[in-house]
Design a protein around this motif. Structure first.
Motif, PDB file in Angstrom:
ATOM      1  N   TRP A 238      28.413 -17.916 -16.964  1.00 30.93           N
ATOM      2  CA  TRP A 238      27.756 -17.121 -17.996  1.00 30.93           C
ATOM      3  C   TRP A 238      26.657 -17.927 -18.693  1.00 30.93           C
ATOM      4  O   TRP A 238      25.564 -17.415 -18.952  1.00 30.93           O
ATOM      5  CB  TRP A 238      28.800 -16.628 -19.013  1.00 30.93           C
ATOM      6  CG  TRP A 238      28.192 -15.816 -20.104  1.00 30.93           C
ATOM      7  CD1 TRP A 238      27.925 -14.471 -20.089  1.00 30.93           C
ATOM      8  CD2 TRP A 238      27.748 -16.301 -21.374  1.00 30.93           C
ATOM      9  NE1 TRP A 238      27.343 -14.103 -21.273  1.00 30.93           N
ATOM     10  CE2 TRP A 238      27.232 -15.200 -22.083  1.00 30.93           C
ATOM     11  CE3 TRP A 238      27.741 -17.554 -21.980  1.00 30.93           C
ATOM     12  CZ2 TRP A 238      26.707 -15.326 -23.369  1.00 30.93           C
ATOM     13  CZ3 TRP A 238      27.227 -17.684 -23.261  1.00 30.93           C
ATOM     14  CH2 TRP A 238      26.714 -16.568 -23.940  1.00 30.93           C
TER      15      TRP A 238
ATOM     16  N   LEU B 163      41.508 -12.998 -14.900  1.00 31.45           N
ATOM     17  CA  LEU B 163      40.919 -12.669 -16.205  1.00 31.45           C
ATOM     18  C   LEU B 163      41.376 -11.316 -16.741  1.00 31.45           C
ATOM     19  O   LEU B 163      41.705 -11.195 -17.923  1.00 31.45           O
ATOM     20  CB  LEU B 163      39.395 -12.740 -16.143  1.00 31.45           C
ATOM     21  CG  LEU B 163      38.860 -14.172 -16.132  1.00 31.45           C
ATOM     22  CD1 LEU B 163      37.419 -14.222 -15.677  1.00 31.45           C
ATOM     23  CD2 LEU B 163      39.016 -14.793 -17.512  1.00 31.45           C
TER      24      LEU B 163
ATOM     25  N   GLN C  82      34.287 -19.384 -15.908  1.00 30.07           N
ATOM     26  CA  GLN C  82      33.671 -18.152 -16.388  1.00 30.07           C
ATOM     27  C   GLN C  82      32.513 -18.468 -17.337  1.00 30.07           C
ATOM     28  O   GLN C  82      31.410 -17.951 -17.173  1.00 30.07           O
ATOM     29  CB  GLN C  82      34.754 -17.320 -17.080  1.00 30.07           C
ATOM     30  CG  GLN C  82      34.282 -16.074 -17.778  1.00 30.07           C
ATOM     31  CD  GLN C  82      35.267 -15.638 -18.846  1.00 30.07           C
ATOM     32  OE1 GLN C  82      35.814 -16.472 -19.568  1.00 30.07           O
ATOM     33  NE2 GLN C  82      35.497 -14.344 -18.955  1.00 30.07           N
TER      34      GLN C  82
ATOM     35  N   ALA D  72      39.432 -17.021 -12.353  1.00 30.27           N
ATOM     36  CA  ALA D  72      38.596 -15.829 -12.167  1.00 30.27           C
ATOM     37  C   ALA D  72      39.407 -14.614 -11.735  1.00 30.27           C
ATOM     38  O   ALA D  72      39.197 -13.512 -12.258  1.00 30.27           O
ATOM     39  CB  ALA D  72      37.481 -16.108 -11.169  1.00 30.27           C
TER      40      ALA D  72
ATOM     41  N   LEU E 147      35.369  -9.639 -14.722  1.00 32.97           N
ATOM     42  CA  LEU E 147      35.242 -11.034 -15.140  1.00 32.97           C
ATOM     43  C   LEU E 147      35.483 -11.201 -16.640  1.00 32.97           C
ATOM     44  O   LEU E 147      35.166 -12.228 -17.220  1.00 32.97           O
ATOM     45  CB  LEU E 147      33.872 -11.594 -14.749  1.00 32.97           C
ATOM     46  CG  LEU E 147      33.623 -11.670 -13.244  1.00 32.97           C
ATOM     47  CD1 LEU E 147      32.214 -12.179 -12.959  1.00 32.97           C
ATOM     48  CD2 LEU E 147      34.665 -12.530 -12.554  1.00 32.97           C
TER      49      LEU E 147
END
Length: 155
Positions: free
Chosen positions: A128, A108, A124, A105, A143
């Motif tokens: 999502w 990114l 991630q 994270a 992100l």
């Protein structure tokens, strides 16, 4: 079958990180992906097969052959960047880094800037995918492209 059974028993939508990768790639309009996995080659090959079944073209895979999550959890920024660069392929529209033990994270932005394309990572896409199932969208560019309203790279 597991996701379908879980959804039926829970009475609500269900998914997995693997499905999250497929859905996230489609969300970004990405069809061709490269995979950089910490896993042994045979596990990486199974993941690539799953991605293909989900309608993605896997342009290449890179396996690190790490045996345990504890080993992967100790990887730093340079290790993650090295894996992503080794996996990257000029034909790939995105690089996928599966393994929820891999801490990504905080990296990114650097990953996507370094590769000049979206990078999708396990934690991630898991977050999502949960938001997607809850019909929620979050605009958090730190992100990565997946959490940015307009993708960094147009497919």
């Amino acid at each position: 079958d597991q996701v379908r059974t879980l959804a039926r028993l829970a009475g609500m939508p269900a998914s997995s990180t693997s499905f999250g990768f497929v859905h996230a790639a489609h969300e970004l309009g990405v069809r061709r992906v490269a995979v950089g996995a910490t896993y042994p080659e045979e596990i990486t090959a199974l993941f690539a097969q799953f991605l293909r079944a989900g309608g993605l073209e896997v342009t290449g895979t890179r396996s690190s052959g790490v045996g345990t999550a504890a080993q992967v959890a100790g990887w730093g920024e340079e290790d993650v960047l090295t894996l992503a660069r080794a996996a990257d392929d000029t034909d790939a529209e995105a690089v996928l880094l599966p393994d929820t033990a891999l801490h990504t994270a905080a990296h990114l932005g650097l990953l996507e800037k370094s590769l000049s394309k979206p990078v999708l990572t396990a934690n991630q896409v898991t977050v999502w995918e949960g938001l997607r199932l809850a019909d929620r969208r979050v605009n958090a560019p730190e992100l990565g492209a997946l959490f940015t309203r307009e993708p960094l790279v147009q497919a």
